[in-house]
Design a protein around this motif. Structure first.
Motif, mmCIF file in Angstrom:
data_model
loop_
_atom_site.group_PDB
_atom_site.id
_atom_site.type_symbol
_atom_site.label_atom_id
_atom_site.label_comp_id
_atom_site.label_asym_id
_atom_site.label_seq_id
_atom_site.Cartn_x
_atom_site.Cartn_y
_atom_site.Cartn_z
ATOM 1 N N ARG A 32 0.840 -1.205 0.000
ATOM 2 C CA ARG A 32 0.000 0.000 0.000
ATOM 3 C C ARG A 32 0.873 1.252 0.000
ATOM 4 O O ARG A 32 0.573 2.223 -0.680
ATOM 5 C CB ARG A 32 -0.933 -0.009 1.209
ATOM 6 C CG ARG A 32 -1.847 1.198 1.335
ATOM 7 C CD ARG A 32 -2.979 1.289 0.307
ATOM 8 N NE ARG A 32 -3.862 0.146 0.324
ATOM 9 C CZ ARG A 32 -4.969 0.042 1.056
ATOM 10 N NH1 ARG A 32 -5.334 1.043 1.837
ATOM 11 N NH2 ARG A 32 -5.711 -1.045 0.987
ATOM 12 N N ALA A 34 3.799 1.640 -1.307
ATOM 13 C CA ALA A 34 4.330 1.817 -2.660
ATOM 14 C C ALA A 34 3.268 2.431 -3.570
ATOM 15 O O ALA A 34 3.560 3.324 -4.371
ATOM 16 C CB ALA A 34 4.824 0.486 -3.215
ATOM 17 N N ASP A 35 2.025 1.971 -3.430
ATOM 18 C CA ASP A 35 0.935 2.533 -4.243
ATOM 19 C C ASP A 35 0.734 4.012 -3.942
ATOM 20 O O ASP A 35 0.572 4.825 -4.857
ATOM 21 C CB ASP A 35 -0.381 1.792 -3.969
ATOM 22 C CG ASP A 35 -0.385 0.380 -4.528
ATOM 23 O OD1 ASP A 35 0.483 0.043 -5.364
ATOM 24 O OD2 ASP A 35 -1.263 -0.406 -4.111
ATOM 25 N N LEU A 36 0.729 4.369 -2.662
ATOM 26 C CA LEU A 36 0.455 5.754 -2.269
ATOM 27 C C LEU A 36 1.600 6.701 -2.605
ATOM 28 O O LEU A 36 1.376 7.830 -3.039
ATOM 29 C CB LEU A 36 0.142 5.825 -0.773
ATOM 30 C CG LEU A 36 -1.145 5.146 -0.321
ATOM 31 C CD1 LEU A 36 -1.260 5.185 1.200
ATOM 32 C CD2 LEU A 36 -2.372 5.782 -0.964
ATOM 33 N N THR A 37 2.833 6.243 -2.368
ATOM 34 C CA THR A 37 3.992 7.115 -2.554
ATOM 35 C C THR A 37 4.506 7.127 -3.986
ATOM 36 O O THR A 37 5.285 7.997 -4.346
ATOM 37 C CB THR A 37 5.166 6.685 -1.649
ATOM 38 O OG1 THR A 37 5.580 5.363 -2.038
ATOM 39 C CG2 THR A 37 4.781 6.723 -0.185
ATOM 40 N N LYS A 38 4.106 6.126 -4.765
ATOM 41 C CA LYS A 38 4.614 5.931 -6.135
ATOM 42 C C LYS A 38 6.103 5.587 -6.140
ATOM 43 O O LYS A 38 6.787 5.747 -7.145
ATOM 44 C CB LYS A 38 4.357 7.150 -7.032
ATOM 45 C CG LYS A 38 2.938 7.649 -7.017
ATOM 46 C CD LYS A 38 1.980 6.636 -7.577
ATOM 47 C CE LYS A 38 0.579 7.201 -7.705
ATOM 48 N NZ LYS A 38 -0.434 6.336 -7.153
ATOM 49 N N LEU A 39 6.599 5.100 -5.011
ATOM 50 C CA LEU A 39 7.985 4.636 -4.920
ATOM 51 C C LEU A 39 8.048 3.149 -5.241
ATOM 52 O O LEU A 39 7.041 2.448 -5.177
ATOM 53 C CB LEU A 39 8.531 4.866 -3.510
ATOM 54 C CG LEU A 39 8.688 6.312 -3.061
ATOM 55 C CD1 LEU A 39 8.985 6.375 -1.570
ATOM 56 C CD2 LEU A 39 9.776 7.004 -3.860
ATOM 57 N N SER A 40 9.229 2.673 -5.526
ATOM 58 C CA SER A 40 9.422 1.259 -5.802
ATOM 59 C C SER A 40 9.113 0.429 -4.553
ATOM 60 O O SER A 40 9.619 0.703 -3.465
ATOM 61 C CB SER A 40 10.877 1.018 -6.226
ATOM 62 O OG SER A 40 11.228 -0.330 -6.051
ATOM 63 N N ARG A 41 8.297 -0.599 -4.747
ATOM 64 C CA ARG A 41 7.968 -1.502 -3.651
ATOM 65 C C ARG A 41 9.234 -2.159 -3.102
ATOM 66 O O ARG A 41 9.380 -2.327 -1.894
ATOM 67 C CB ARG A 41 6.975 -2.562 -4.138
ATOM 68 C CG ARG A 41 6.459 -3.403 -3.014
ATOM 69 C CD ARG A 41 5.725 -4.641 -3.543
ATOM 70 N NE ARG A 41 5.318 -5.450 -2.433
ATOM 71 C CZ ARG A 41 6.156 -6.132 -1.639
ATOM 72 N NH1 ARG A 41 7.444 -6.099 -1.840
ATOM 73 N NH2 ARG A 41 5.687 -6.836 -0.626
ATOM 74 N N ASP A 72 13.000 11.294 -2.755
ATOM 75 C CA ASP A 72 12.015 11.276 -3.842
ATOM 76 C C ASP A 72 10.560 11.389 -3.412
ATOM 77 O O ASP A 72 9.665 11.081 -4.203
ATOM 78 C CB ASP A 72 12.180 10.038 -4.735
ATOM 79 C CG ASP A 72 13.595 9.925 -5.303
ATOM 80 O OD1 ASP A 72 14.183 10.982 -5.608
ATOM 81 O OD2 ASP A 72 14.093 8.804 -5.420
ATOM 82 N N ILE A 73 10.291 11.781 -2.188
ATOM 83 C CA ILE A 73 8.920 12.161 -1.828
ATOM 84 C C ILE A 73 9.001 13.522 -1.143
ATOM 85 O O ILE A 73 10.025 13.876 -0.562
ATOM 86 C CB ILE A 73 8.195 11.126 -0.920
ATOM 87 C CG1 ILE A 73 8.944 10.902 0.392
ATOM 88 C CG2 ILE A 73 7.964 9.827 -1.668
ATOM 89 C CD1 ILE A 73 8.192 10.010 1.386
ATOM 90 N N TYR A 77 3.999 10.015 4.507
ATOM 91 C CA TYR A 77 2.832 9.158 4.346
ATOM 92 C C TYR A 77 2.724 8.331 5.620
ATOM 93 O O TYR A 77 3.723 7.749 6.060
ATOM 94 C CB TYR A 77 2.982 8.234 3.136
ATOM 95 C CG TYR A 77 2.946 8.993 1.833
ATOM 96 C CD1 TYR A 77 1.773 9.088 1.100
ATOM 97 C CD2 TYR A 77 4.082 9.638 1.352
ATOM 98 C CE1 TYR A 77 1.728 9.808 -0.086
ATOM 99 C CE2 TYR A 77 4.041 10.351 0.161
ATOM 100 C CZ TYR A 77 2.865 10.433 -0.549
ATOM 101 O OH TYR A 77 2.819 11.149 -1.715
#
Length: 153
Positions: A32, A34-41, A72-73, A77
């Motif tokens: 979740r 990774a989905d929210l932050t758009k970072l690599s899982r 990168d954020i 979160y």
């Protein structure tokens, strides 16, 4: 500025966790995040487990506070997971099973803001009655969000 973690908790960051052990519930939270932050899982997974190997984030009182800092954020979160099953293998500091996990993914640049954010989570959630209320509402993430936001009042 006084930090309050609830400003970073959204309906998308609150979830019921159905895993039966630490790896399973953390995997759900990492996916979740990774989905929210758009970072690599994979990056989130590696950083999370590296942090856990340094010292358990099970703080006691059925609460765990895993946290990582990443590049990168541009904002933190905060994910709140309530476990349907007691997580016996979490290795909490009081050797009790974990039921509530608050996972923080924060920007790497501001150490002071990061520490204040973690402090606000710890202050608010080291309340046994609140933890019990969150557990009682495990099947309704919207209610969990309401409880967390209400505590802000």
């Amino acid at each position: 500025m006084k930090y309050d973690f609830t400003q970073y908790v959204t309906k998308d960051s609150v979830m019921a966790l159905d895993g039966r052990n630490k790896l399973e519930v953390m995997d759900q939270l990492i996916t979740r995040a990774a989905d929210l932050t758009k970072l690599s899982r994979d990056v989130i997974f590696r950083l999370t487990w590296k942090r856990e190997q340094m010292m358990t984030t099970g703080v006691g009182g059925m609460l765990a506070l895993p946290h990582i800092r990443v590049n990168d954020i541009n904002r933190p979160y905060v994910l709140v997971g309530v476990c349907e099953n007691p997580i016996e293998d979490y290795q909490g500091q009081d050797d009790q099973p974990v039921r509530v996990i608050v996972f923080t993914v924060a920007p790497d640049e501001n150490q002071e803001a990061y520490l204040q954010l973690l402090s606000s989570i710890s202050r608010r959630l080291r309340n046994p009655a609140l933890i019990e209320e969150l557990i009682a509402n495990v099947s309704t993430p919207a209610q969990i969000l309401d409880i967390i936001k209400r505590e802000n009042a």
